[in-house]
Design an enzyme around this catalytic site. Structure first.
Site, PDB file in Angstrom:
ATOM      1  N   ARG A  37      28.201  -4.146  71.872  1.00  0.00           N
ATOM      2  CA  ARG A  37      28.183  -3.125  70.815  1.00  0.00           C
ATOM      3  C   ARG A  37      27.195  -2.011  71.123  1.00  0.00           C
ATOM      4  O   ARG A  37      27.452  -0.847  70.823  1.00  0.00           O
ATOM      5  CB  ARG A  37      27.864  -3.773  69.466  1.00  0.00           C
ATOM      6  CG  ARG A  37      29.030  -4.554  68.902  1.00  0.00           C
ATOM      7  CD  ARG A  37      28.667  -5.410  67.688  1.00  0.00           C
ATOM      8  NE  ARG A  37      27.876  -4.755  66.674  1.00  0.00           N
ATOM      9  CZ  ARG A  37      28.244  -4.596  65.409  1.00  0.00           C
ATOM     10  NH1 ARG A  37      29.418  -5.031  64.994  1.00  0.00           N
ATOM     11  NH2 ARG A  37      27.440  -4.035  64.539  1.00  0.00           N
ATOM     12  N   ARG A  81      28.838  12.903  71.859  1.00  0.00           N
ATOM     13  CA  ARG A  81      28.212  13.989  71.101  1.00  0.00           C
ATOM     14  C   ARG A  81      27.391  14.900  72.020  1.00  0.00           C
ATOM     15  O   ARG A  81      27.390  16.121  71.838  1.00  0.00           O
ATOM     16  CB  ARG A  81      27.340  13.446  69.975  1.00  0.00           C
ATOM     17  CG  ARG A  81      28.109  12.942  68.799  1.00  0.00           C
ATOM     18  CD  ARG A  81      28.827  14.089  68.059  1.00  0.00           C
ATOM     19  NE  ARG A  81      29.520  13.562  66.917  1.00  0.00           N
ATOM     20  CZ  ARG A  81      30.843  13.489  66.811  1.00  0.00           C
ATOM     21  NH1 ARG A  81      31.623  13.920  67.776  1.00  0.00           N
ATOM     22  NH2 ARG A  81      31.384  12.996  65.732  1.00  0.00           N
ATOM     23  N   HIS A 129      29.736  17.203  73.567  1.00  0.00           N
ATOM     24  CA  HIS A 129      30.149  18.236  72.617  1.00  0.00           C
ATOM     25  C   HIS A 129      29.115  19.357  72.527  1.00  0.00           C
ATOM     26  O   HIS A 129      29.458  20.489  72.193  1.00  0.00           O
ATOM     27  CB  HIS A 129      30.371  17.639  71.223  1.00  0.00           C
ATOM     28  CG  HIS A 129      31.572  16.763  71.137  1.00  0.00           C
ATOM     29  ND1 HIS A 129      31.647  15.700  70.266  1.00  0.00           N
ATOM     30  CD2 HIS A 129      32.747  16.770  71.816  1.00  0.00           C
ATOM     31  CE1 HIS A 129      32.818  15.102  70.398  1.00  0.00           C
ATOM     32  NE2 HIS A 129      33.505  15.731  71.344  1.00  0.00           N
ATOM     33  N   SER A 174      17.293  -6.805  73.322  1.00  0.00           N
ATOM     34  CA  SER A 174      16.383  -7.750  73.983  1.00  0.00           C
ATOM     35  C   SER A 174      15.616  -7.124  75.131  1.00  0.00           C
ATOM     36  O   SER A 174      14.526  -7.568  75.469  1.00  0.00           O
ATOM     37  CB  SER A 174      17.164  -8.953  74.518  1.00  0.00           C
ATOM     38  OG  SER A 174      17.978  -8.560  75.626  1.00  0.00           O
ATOM     39  N   SER A 226      23.173  -6.812  64.663  1.00  0.00           N
ATOM     40  CA  SER A 226      23.817  -5.742  63.901  1.00  0.00           C
ATOM     41  C   SER A 226      22.842  -4.687  63.393  1.00  0.00           C
ATOM     42  O   SER A 226      23.108  -3.491  63.495  1.00  0.00           O
ATOM     43  CB  SER A 226      24.604  -6.305  62.719  1.00  0.00           C
ATOM     44  OG  SER A 226      25.729  -7.023  63.165  1.00  0.00           O
ATOM     45  N   GLU A 267      21.732  -2.456  66.229  1.00  0.00           N
ATOM     46  CA  GLU A 267      22.828  -1.595  66.685  1.00  0.00           C
ATOM     47  C   GLU A 267      23.084  -0.455  65.707  1.00  0.00           C
ATOM     48  O   GLU A 267      23.268   0.701  66.107  1.00  0.00           O
ATOM     49  CB  GLU A 267      24.089  -2.445  66.891  1.00  0.00           C
ATOM     50  CG  GLU A 267      23.939  -3.454  68.010  1.00  0.00           C
ATOM     51  CD  GLU A 267      24.699  -4.755  67.792  1.00  0.00           C
ATOM     52  OE1 GLU A 267      24.567  -5.655  68.631  1.00  0.00           O
ATOM     53  OE2 GLU A 267      25.414  -4.894  66.769  1.00  0.00           O
ATOM     54  N   ASP A 302      22.305   9.646  66.370  1.00  0.00           N
ATOM     55  CA  ASP A 302      22.848  10.767  65.594  1.00  0.00           C
ATOM     56  C   ASP A 302      21.732  11.706  65.131  1.00  0.00           C
ATOM     57  O   ASP A 302      21.918  12.923  65.090  1.00  0.00           O
ATOM     58  CB  ASP A 302      23.661  10.263  64.404  1.00  0.00           C
ATOM     59  CG  ASP A 302      25.074   9.842  64.778  1.00  0.00           C
ATOM     60  OD1 ASP A 302      25.520  10.124  65.925  1.00  0.00           O
ATOM     61  OD2 ASP A 302      25.749   9.233  63.927  1.00  0.00           O
TER      62      ASP A 302
END
Length: 185
Positions: A46, A57, A60, A88, A149, A152, A160
């Site tokens: 992930r 991005r 872009h 990790s 999770s 990530e 972002d």
């Protein structure tokens, strides 16, 4: 608990996590992105998918950026930057990639929960994100979410935010970036 209640709990965890990121570490990474010739991003699982979205991005915005391992990836040279996303900091393939980048004269940055990890020690720039590793052995950070999770998700928001910071510095807007969006569909 209902699905939306879980979603709100995740957002609360992310809000807490984002407040713990060092602005100084983030600025070092931003400066390195700005100063480097080419940017390479690597991650496994992930984290790798999130890295690819970051590369998209950057493309872009007109940055010469690549996802490591793709067939259209350029060669890393001196004055290039490799960013590794690894909770990790011990994923063997990513350790090898970091070692190779250092040998080639590149700068290595890692976004990780484990700054003292193998990749953390190899890296020139370390951005520590709070979160638990997938096996939960190296972190006391509490989360209701499975495995890595929270790390990530925090990494996605961090990437972002770097994009927004870069847009601000370069005077870019979404319309300008859309001009570099794929149009063969």
């Amino acid at each position: 608990m209902k699905t939306t209640q879980y979603a709100f709990e995740i957002v609360q965890e992310l809000t807490q996590s984002l407040q713990l990121i060092s602005e100084n570490e983030a600025e070092k990474l931003m400066d390195s992105i700005t100063e480097s010739n080419k940017i390479f991003v690597a991650g496994a699982g992930r984290s790798g998918f999130i890295g690819k979205s970051f590369v998209m991005r950057m493309m872009h915005m007109g940055i010469d950026a690549y996802a490591v391992g793709e067939t259209v990836t350029a060669n890393l040279e001196e004055d290039d930057l490799l960013i590794i996303g690894s909770g990790s900091g011990e994923t063997k393939t990513l350790v090898s990639i970091a070692e190779k980048a250092k040998k080639l004269g590149g700068t290595v940055a890692v976004v990780t929960t484990a700054p003292e990890s193998t990749i953390g020690k190899l890296a020139d720039i370390v951005v520590q994100l709070p979160g638990a590793t997938k096996d939960r052995t190296e972190s006391n950070y509490e989360t209701i979410q499975p495995m890595g999770s929270l790390f990530e998700q925090t990494m996605m928001l961090f990437y972002d935010a770097l994009i927004l910071q870069f847009m601000n510095k370069k005077g870019l807007d979404s319309q300008t970036m859309y001009g570099k969006h794929a149009n063969l569909e």
